[in-house]
Design an enzyme around this catalytic site. Sequence first.
Site, PDB file in Angstrom:
ATOM      1  N   HIS A   1      -7.662  -5.342  -0.693  1.00 18.19           N
ATOM      2  CA  HIS A   1      -6.438  -4.674  -0.244  1.00 18.19           C
ATOM      3  C   HIS A   1      -6.024  -5.184   1.135  1.00 18.19           C
ATOM      4  CE1 HIS A   1      -3.629  -1.343  -0.598  1.00 18.19           C
ATOM      5  NE2 HIS A   1      -3.963  -0.889   0.589  1.00 18.19           N
TER       6      HIS A   1
ATOM      7  N   GLU B   1      -8.968  -4.712  -4.823  1.00 14.93           N
ATOM      8  CA  GLU B   1      -8.372  -3.881  -3.785  1.00 14.93           C
ATOM      9  C   GLU B   1      -9.389  -3.068  -2.979  1.00 14.93           C
ATOM     10  OE1 GLU B   1      -5.115  -3.609  -3.040  1.00 14.93           O
ATOM     11  OE2 GLU B   1      -3.967  -4.196  -4.805  1.00 14.93           O
TER      12      GLU B   1
ATOM     13  N   SER C   1       0.843  -1.190   0.000  1.00 14.62           N
ATOM     14  CA  SER C   1       0.000   0.000   0.000  1.00 14.62           C
ATOM     15  C   SER C   1       0.881   1.244   0.000  1.00 14.62           C
ATOM     16  CB  SER C   1      -0.958  -0.044   1.196  1.00 14.62           C
ATOM     17  OG  SER C   1      -1.971   0.928   1.080  1.00 14.62           O
TER      18      SER C   1
END
Length: 510
Positions: free
Chosen positions: A427, A331, A203
């Site tokens: 995610h 995600e 990330s």
Amino acid sequence: MNRRQFLYGSAAMAFMSAMPFHAHAAEGPVVKTAKGSVRGLVLDGVHVFRGVPCGMPPYEGKYRLALPEPVAPWSGVVDAVEFGDIPLQLGQGKPVGGGDCLRLNIWTPAPGKSNCPVMVYIPGGGSTTCNNNDVRFDGTAFARDGVVLVTVNYRVNVDGFLKIRGVPANLALRDMMFALRWVQDNIASFGGNPDNVTVFGQSAGATHITSLLSSPMAKGLFRRAILQSPAALAQYDAPLASRVAEALLAFYGVENSREAVAAIPAEKLLSFPAFLAKQNKNPEWTRMLGGNVALFKPYYDGEILPKRPVDGIAEGAARNVDIMVGSAEEEWRLYTVQSGAIDKITENDVKSFVESTGFPADIAERYRKAGRGEKAGDLFSALQSDFIFRMPANKVLESQMAAGGRAFAYSFAWKSPAYDGKLGAAHSVDVPFVFKTHHRDSPRVKNTLGTTPPDSLAEAMHGAWVRFATEGNPGWTPFDLEKRMTMRFNAESALVSDPWKTERENMPLK
């Protein structure tokens, strides 16, 4: 110790008491660093050093909003058995951290091991939070496989990223490079090879590694890089960084100066979510940010970042660095499913997002026809996933190919059963599999993985990360612009060709 430090310190001690293995500091291994000796723990055959002193406390006195400075030398042996502070950030709506946070955690194999590959993990957190003590990032599995694993912290939100007059640019990136220099100078004492360092992150951590790959000031600090779900186009040019800073400082009601920002109380400094909630309802603001409304981003300063990172990579900035890049296939569902927003998003919300990005007006319908979702919430999640993470990850791969560099691609496809099966390949779901912390008794792990995460997936991902750090090849065909070979990680993983073809053709990014 202030209240924030006490609260976080209590949480860290509670975490330590829950660990399955214990050792007294007096019985632990001692390692001499450049500044002094530290004593760690032996936990199930792995040497663990927590809260190793690296930089001076960056929220105190002259160190506030300043370049990171090394700790002063010490005599005797410092116990490195408890986690250090975390950077100043919001935690459940309240300020936490902000103390002596420029500390490292290190996991290393037992004595007799030397010249081991080194992996340095840069945590994510949207550039608003950062916690290198997170249970998901425990490096035990890496150390058991002969890797020295290091987790680092960096200043986030205002202190780390805002463009403030009189303050060195991109302090967060400087903190990361500061930690990597410490590794170069000290990791041999922990059994690591400073000439074989792989930096990796997920990330925001991966996003910032994109910047490090392009920065002339990071040359020689690492040999390889793994980028997990990088928002690789999330940077400002200098004029836009100034506009964002002026708007936020006007919200705070202070002038743009180091002294004024340093004097803002923590509760007020961390009230920026209220600012952002208001601004994100303003179409002019969202268009100005090009649809990526994350508030805190690095900016091109001419020193740390001479230009947009993917452009620097395309020009050869990372040509001699082996990279591995990938993303999860769904995600944005982390944000829309966990919050419950996925069932409330309307077609107008989808339209507003498309308008803010400048994509063709019919892109949502194209996604619908391609099977990326029927309902507005699913389409919105798919578009955001690709816009923020998946296509920028692809852009990094293409940039490295343009420069004649070497890269490997992966795609994370395992659909989590969490949230009644709605979460999917979201995610951050991949992170515990990489570290083999997928069975940890942690709410954050269980809430995103469910109760029976597949061991086969952890073996595949963790093994690939170790091979890449050790040999420079995770075990599959390198990426190229013709076949685009990509490892698709699932309960049963397989190598596939160009799994992002539909998205690439419908969402080209410059």
